[in-house]
Design an enzyme around this catalytic site. Structure first.
Site, mmCIF file in Angstrom:
data_model
loop_
_atom_site.group_PDB
_atom_site.id
_atom_site.type_symbol
_atom_site.label_atom_id
_atom_site.label_comp_id
_atom_site.label_asym_id
_atom_site.label_seq_id
_atom_site.Cartn_x
_atom_site.Cartn_y
_atom_site.Cartn_z
ATOM 1 C CD GLU A 1 1.465 -52.202 -11.084
ATOM 2 O OE1 GLU A 1 0.815 -51.169 -10.797
ATOM 3 O OE2 GLU A 1 1.166 -52.954 -12.031
ATOM 4 C CB CYS B 1 -3.842 -52.474 -15.843
ATOM 5 S SG CYS B 1 -3.755 -52.742 -17.621
ATOM 6 C CG HIS C 1 0.574 -51.032 -14.878
ATOM 7 N ND1 HIS C 1 -0.047 -52.151 -14.379
ATOM 8 C CD2 HIS C 1 0.311 -51.014 -16.194
ATOM 9 C CE1 HIS C 1 -0.651 -52.792 -15.355
ATOM 10 N NE2 HIS C 1 -0.461 -52.123 -16.481
#
Lengths: 192, 296
Positions: free
Chosen positions: A176, A80, A174
């Site tokens: 994560e 991002c 993302h």
């Protein structure tokens, strides 16, 4: 102990990357000052506010040493805001915003819209075994133009959202946030 | 939702934006000019409102959602996320803010409450909400109503950090105690906290709130920001502290740097030099209205 890798921790979702990489056995350090780059073999640039991170990179004296390491081929994963920071060209950014230019891309900030347009979806990723990757897009950018040397690994609405060039991998989403560690694993294999 | 394979407004998407704001400073602004100063200084987001809390406190009267024209002007000026405040329980104001495309709604005790018993049902919205809390029970009630981000309330508009410190210590102190409790004790904790037992059990397992915890209310200096970050806040809201000071641009930059480097006292010391006068500040005991007592 796995390889020593850094996560840029000036601002943003750095801790989730640290947790993901640690779970895969890496030795992970937070990078806030140039001294923290010592001995690292790979770097993650997390999501966050790219304008803020860009400013803090300058103020902390990290911009130039990171640029040197990237030019020397250090593996890097940018998600991002990290994608924005690694792109060669930035559309809709602030005029004073600097980026590393490690991947030959023109990236548009907040291209999918505002927060009410942020979304989750399942992405088909080229060369990734184990099925679709569940991807979370938060006020996400996308790629308007990918250079000839750039490998496009996934798209949304025809726009590249996961790309690789050399040792640099960039995602508009993302990894994560979704608990799927396959892209972090691929990054660590790049480091080895 | 634009197509069947794409889902908006999920927990992960709402809490995800809060994750992206971590380590940053969210600044209260009342004009597009102030929003520009905030973004130039490195704010991760701005909170668009008509009057900063110090002025709401001074002027009195009913404090409401801002004029949509002002919110739109601020949205047009900056590229960072724009937040705006709705009154506690005023779901129609929140609907308007969602329609305006703000990135986060703050159901805020700084405005005059619209409902004395009910907070907004935040699950009904695509836009994420941040809510204030003074203790763990209040935080969990807001999360059970759908808040995707909690901020300690502090005492807005005072320039006095003492209440924010009290609230952060209370929330983290109780989280630590909950993680030590055995299974039967967790039911007693849920009763004591007036919070759903499922959330209390989740905290016992994870040792943290299921959403990010930021700090608001009373931050006026870089050292204030470093203090609350070391006390476990994951980002800071600065309201009156910037634009009620002598030199807002310089102070805003300094607070951004101190928040990013909150464990490095040398950097905090460096950026704290020569900032001019901070906002004047107030003793909590001398206040006519305690905003933190609003909300239930």
């Amino acid at each position: 102990m796995g390889p020593k890798v850094g996560v840029l921790a000036l601002q943003g979702a750095s801790q989730l990357h640290v947790d993901a990489l640690a779970e895969l056995g890496a030795h992970v350090v937070d990078v806030r000052t140039p001294e923290h780059l010592a001995g690292i073999e790979g770097l993650v640039l997390p999501g966050g506010e790219s304008t803020t991170i860009s400013r803090l990179l300058e103020l902390s004296g990290l911009f130039d040493p990171i640029a040197e390491r990237l030019a020397a081929g250090m593996p890097v994963l940018g998600t991002c805001a990290g994608m924005i920071l690694l792109a060669s060209e930035l559309l809709d950014g602030r005029p004073d915003q600097r980026s590393f230019g490690a991947v030959d891309l023109a990236v548009r900030r907040n291209a999918f819209g505002r927060q009410v347009d942020s979304f989750e979806t399942d992405l088909a990723v080229a060369g990734l075994s184990g099925g679709d990757f569940h991807a979370v897009f938060i006020r996400a950018p996308y790629v308007e133009r990918a250079g000839a040397g750039v490998e496009v690994l996934a798209t949304v609405d025809g726009h590249p959202v996961l790309c690789r060039q050399g040792a640099a991998t960039v995602a508009a989403f993302h990894p994560e946030l979704s608990g799927d560690l396959r892209l972090h694993d691929a990054f660590l294999r790049e480091v080895h | 939702m634009t197509d069947a394979s794409r889902t908006t407004g999920t927990d992960r998407v709402k809490r995800g934006l809060a994750e992206m704001l971590k380590g940053g400073v969210i600044m209260d602004v009342v004009t597009p000019e102030q929003a520009k100063i905030a973004e130039d200084a490195g704010a991760v987001a701005v909170m668009a409102l008509e009057r900063v809390p110090a002025d709401i406190r001074r002027d009195g009267g009913v404090a409401r959602m801002s004029d949509p024209a002002m919110i739109e002007a601020i949205k047009a000026t900056v590229t960072v996320p724009v937040m705006a405040k709705a009154r506690i329980g005023h779901f129609a104001e929140a609907q308007v803010l969602e329609a305006l495309g703000v990135d986060y709604v703050d159901e805020s005790e700084v405005l005059t409450p619209a409902d004395e018993a009910h907070h907004i049902d935040k699950w009904a919205f695509t836009v994420p909400f941040v809510c204030g809390a003074t203790n763990l029970g209040e935080a969990l009630r807001r999360i059970s109503e759908g808040a995707a981000l909690i901020r300690s309330k502090g005492e807005a508009g005072t320039g006095n950090i003492v209440e924010a410190v009290r609230h952060l210590r209370s929330i983290h102190g109780d989280i630590r105690k909950v993680t030590q409790a055995d299974a039967p004790e967790l039911f007693a904790w849920a009763k004591q906290l007036q919070a759903p037992v499922g959330l209390v059990q989740e905290i016992a397992r994870a040792g943290r709130l299921p959403v990010p915890l930021f700090c608001a209310g009373g931050i006026a200096t870089p050292a204030d920001a470093a203090l609350v970050m070391q006390l476990g806040a994951e980002a800071v809201f600065v309201g009156s502290g910037i634009f009620k000071s002598d030199d807002p641009a310089t102070r805003a930059k300094a607070i951004v740097e101190a928040t990013a480097h909150f464990t490095d006292a040398h950097i905090v010391a460096k950026v704290s030099r020569g900032l001019g006068e901070a906002m004047r500040g107030q003793e909590i005991a001398e206040l006519d209205v305690k905003l933190a007592e609003r909300g239930w």
